[in-house]
Design a protein around this motif. Structure first.
Motif, short mmCIF file in Angstrom:
data_model
loop_
_atom_site.label_atom_id
_atom_site.label_comp_id
_atom_site.label_asym_id
_atom_site.label_seq_id
_atom_site.Cartn_x
_atom_site.Cartn_y
_atom_site.Cartn_z
N ASN B 31 0.83 -1.20 0.00
CA ASN B 31 0.00 0.00 0.00
C ASN B 31 0.87 1.25 0.00
OD1 ASN B 31 -2.59 1.18 -0.04
ND2 ASN B 31 -2.56 1.53 2.16
N VAL B 32 0.21 2.38 -0.26
CA VAL B 32 0.87 3.68 -0.21
C VAL B 32 -0.14 4.70 0.29
CG1 VAL B 32 0.40 3.93 -2.70
CG2 VAL B 32 2.05 5.47 -1.59
N MET B 33 0.29 5.55 1.22
CA MET B 33 -0.58 6.61 1.74
C MET B 33 0.23 7.90 1.90
SD MET B 33 -1.10 5.97 5.88
CE MET B 33 -0.76 7.61 6.52
N ALA B 34 -0.47 9.02 2.02
CA ALA B 34 0.18 10.31 2.23
C ALA B 34 0.24 10.61 3.72
CB ALA B 34 -0.60 11.41 1.51
N ALA B 35 1.29 11.32 4.16
CA ALA B 35 1.47 11.64 5.58
C ALA B 35 2.22 12.95 5.73
CB ALA B 35 2.23 10.52 6.29
N ALA B 36 1.51 13.96 6.21
CA ALA B 36 2.18 15.25 6.47
C ALA B 36 2.82 15.27 7.85
CB ALA B 36 1.17 16.39 6.39
N TRP B 37 2.35 14.39 8.75
CA TRP B 37 2.79 14.45 10.14
C TRP B 37 3.95 13.50 10.38
CZ3 TRP B 37 -2.63 14.48 12.97
CH2 TRP B 37 -3.33 15.61 12.56
N ASN B 38 5.12 14.01 10.05
CA ASN B 38 6.37 13.25 10.22
C ASN B 38 7.47 14.21 10.63
OD1 ASN B 38 8.28 14.02 7.80
ND2 ASN B 38 6.22 13.93 6.95
N MET B 39 8.49 13.68 11.31
CA MET B 39 9.63 14.53 11.68
C MET B 39 10.82 13.65 12.04
SD MET B 39 8.66 15.86 15.54
CE MET B 39 8.49 14.66 16.89
N PRO B 40 12.05 14.20 11.94
CA PRO B 40 13.20 13.49 12.49
C PRO B 40 13.08 13.43 14.02
CG PRO B 40 13.89 15.24 10.99
CD PRO B 40 12.43 15.47 11.30
N LEU B 41 13.73 12.41 14.57
CA LEU B 41 13.70 12.21 16.02
C LEU B 41 15.11 12.14 16.58
CD1 LEU B 41 11.76 11.56 18.44
CD2 LEU B 41 12.01 9.15 17.81
N ASP B 42 16.07 11.75 15.74
CA ASP B 42 17.47 11.71 16.18
C ASP B 42 18.37 11.66 14.96
OD1 ASP B 42 19.57 11.73 17.94
OD2 ASP B 42 18.84 10.02 19.10
N PHE B 43 19.65 12.00 15.18
CA PHE B 43 20.61 12.09 14.08
C PHE B 43 21.22 10.73 13.73
CE2 PHE B 43 20.83 16.34 16.08
CZ PHE B 43 20.55 17.14 14.99
N ASP B 44 21.88 10.09 14.70
CA ASP B 44 22.67 8.90 14.40
C ASP B 44 22.75 8.03 15.65
OD1 ASP B 44 24.19 7.13 13.02
OD2 ASP B 44 25.97 8.39 12.90
N PRO B 45 22.09 6.88 15.70
CA PRO B 45 21.33 6.30 14.60
C PRO B 45 20.12 7.15 14.27
CG PRO B 45 20.94 5.05 16.61
CD PRO B 45 22.04 6.02 16.91
N PRO B 46 19.84 7.34 12.99
CA PRO B 46 18.73 8.20 12.60
C PRO B 46 17.40 7.56 12.94
CG PRO B 46 19.68 7.17 10.67
CD PRO B 46 20.54 6.77 11.82
N ARG B 47 16.58 8.34 13.59
CA ARG B 47 15.24 7.89 13.93
C ARG B 47 14.24 8.94 13.48
NH1 ARG B 47 16.95 6.38 20.12
NH2 ARG B 47 17.51 4.20 19.73
N ILE B 48 13.04 8.50 13.19
CA ILE B 48 11.98 9.42 12.78
C ILE B 48 10.71 9.09 13.57
CG2 ILE B 48 12.96 9.72 10.47
CD1 ILE B 48 9.77 7.78 10.77
N ALA B 49 9.79 10.05 13.59
CA ALA B 49 8.46 9.85 14.18
C ALA B 49 7.44 10.16 13.10
CB ALA B 49 8.26 10.77 15.38
#
Lengths: 198, 198
Positions: B31-49
Motif C-alpha cells: 500500500n501507499v498513503m500520504a502523511a504530512a505528520w512526520n519529523m526526524p527524532l534523532d541524528f545517528d542512529p537516525p530515527r523518525i516519528a
C-alpha cells in the motif's frame, strides 16, 4: 494584526513543516530555543509532538512548568532563529543580560493561557500544555502537548473567500515561514497551489 | 540519478517538513498513503516519528511487517499525493486493480533493506524499521522508527563544494518538495538561503 483562530485549525500552522521557536517560563526564568523537529499529532483536541533535547535549558523549564509556546518565525527573523539556536539560556543566568530575550533584544507579549512569553514578529503562536509521557520524554526526548490557544498574523494566515483557514504569503516574502535543513542552510516556503482529487 | 547517502545525513531529507508518501508491504499485500505528520527524532542512529492512523490499511501492513518506507514526493507528483491520500488500499482488495500502485499506475523499485516498494519519481527515500512503542502507537497513532537506508535523487540533494549534504532545487522547480496545509492546499518549498550566526 493578531487574530485568534479556532483551536481545531491550529494544526494548519505546523502542517507544512516550519522550523519554530519554543518559548518557556517558570518563575522568573524564561528561555527561547529553535526546534525544527515538530509536527501535529491530532486535529481536535489539537495535539503536537516536538523533540526537546535533555541538555537544553528549555527542557528544564518545560519540565518545571508543564507548558511552552511554539512561535512560528518568518524570513525576516532568520538571524534571530540562528542566534537563539546557537546559544544556551543557561549560560546567561546571573549575567546582566539575564536571558536570551534581553541579550538579543527580543520583544515579547503575554500568552493567554500559559506563562511562556510569545515572541513579537512571528507569524503564528501555539500555546501548549505538556501531556506527560515520561517514557518517551526520557528515552527519545520526545514531548507531546495539547494546544490550548492559537494566534496568527492575519496578513499571512486567515480565512479565504471559501471560509478555509490557510496561509497566504503572496506579497509578504519577508513573512514566509522558514525551514531549516542543517548548519544554517534554510529554505523559505514557496509557491502555493491547490491540487484537487481528479 | 539515485544516490545512497550516509545514514547520519538522513534527517536532512525530512528536516524541512515535507509531506511524504508511506509505502508498505507484507506478503503479497502492499500500500501507499500520504502523511504530512512526520519529523526526524534523532541524528545517528537516525530515527523518525510519524503519525499513522488506526483506520488505515497502511497501519495494518506496518504492524504486520514492522517496516515501511518514507518516499519524499515532488511538485510533479502532487496529483499522485492527493489520489493516494484520498483513497484506501483496503477498498481495492480483490478488485482487478489489486492495490493503489496498480490502480494509479505507480511504478516502483525494490528497497535495499525492507519489503516495502519505493515509488519512482520521488526525490528521496528512507527505509524504516519500527521501534516498538505500543503505548504511544495505541494512544496517539504515533510510530517511531529507525532509518536503515536512505537514497536521494542527486539532481536535487547532494554534497555541495564544501562537502555539505543539502537540497538544491534551483533549476528543478518540478522536483521541489511539497508541503500540505489542508484540503488539497499545498505550498512548494521555496528559496534557499544561508543564515550565519553573526
Amino acid at each position: 494584526m493578531l487574530s485568534v483562530i479556532p483551536i481545531s485549525k491550529a494544526y494548519r500552522l505546523l502542517n507544512h513543516g516550519p522550523t519554530v521557536l519554543v518559548t518557556t517560563a517558570h518563575g522568573n526564568q524564561r528561555n527561547v530555543m529553535a526546534a525544527a523537529w515538530n509536527m501535529p499529532l491530532d486535529f481536535d483536541p489539537p495535539r503536537i509532538a516536538i523533540v526537546i533535547d535533555k541538555k537544553t535549558y528549555t527542557r528544564e523549564l518545560i519540565e518545571a512548568s508543564g507548558s511552552f509556546a511554539i512561535n512560528v518565525p518568518c524570513r525576516a527573523q532568520a538571524e534571530i532563529v540562528v542566534k537563539v539556536g546557537s546559544s544556551s539560556g543557561r549560560e546567561l543566568l546571573g549575567k546582566p543580560e539575564s536571558d536570551k530575550f534581553a541579550a538579543f533584544q527580543l520583544p515579547t507579549f503575554a500568552a493567554s493561557n500559559i506563562a511562556a512569553p510569545l515572541l513579537e514578529g512571528c507569524v503564528a503562536w501555539l500555546e501548549c500544555k505538556v501531556i506527560p509521557e515520561p517514557h518517551i520524554q526520557d528515552t527519545y526526548d520526545l514531548f507531546l502537548a495539547e494546544v490550548v490557544a492559537a494566534q496568527v498574523d492575519d496578513r499571512v494566515f486567515s480565512q479565504n473567500k471559501d471560509g478555509q483557514y490557510l496561509w497566504h504569503f503572496e506579497g509578504h516574502d519577508e513573512l514566509r515561514t522558514i525551514h531549516h535543513v542543517a548548519g544554517g542552510a534554510f529554505m523559505a516556503i514557496g509557491e502555493a497551489f491547490t491540487q484537487a482529487n481528479p
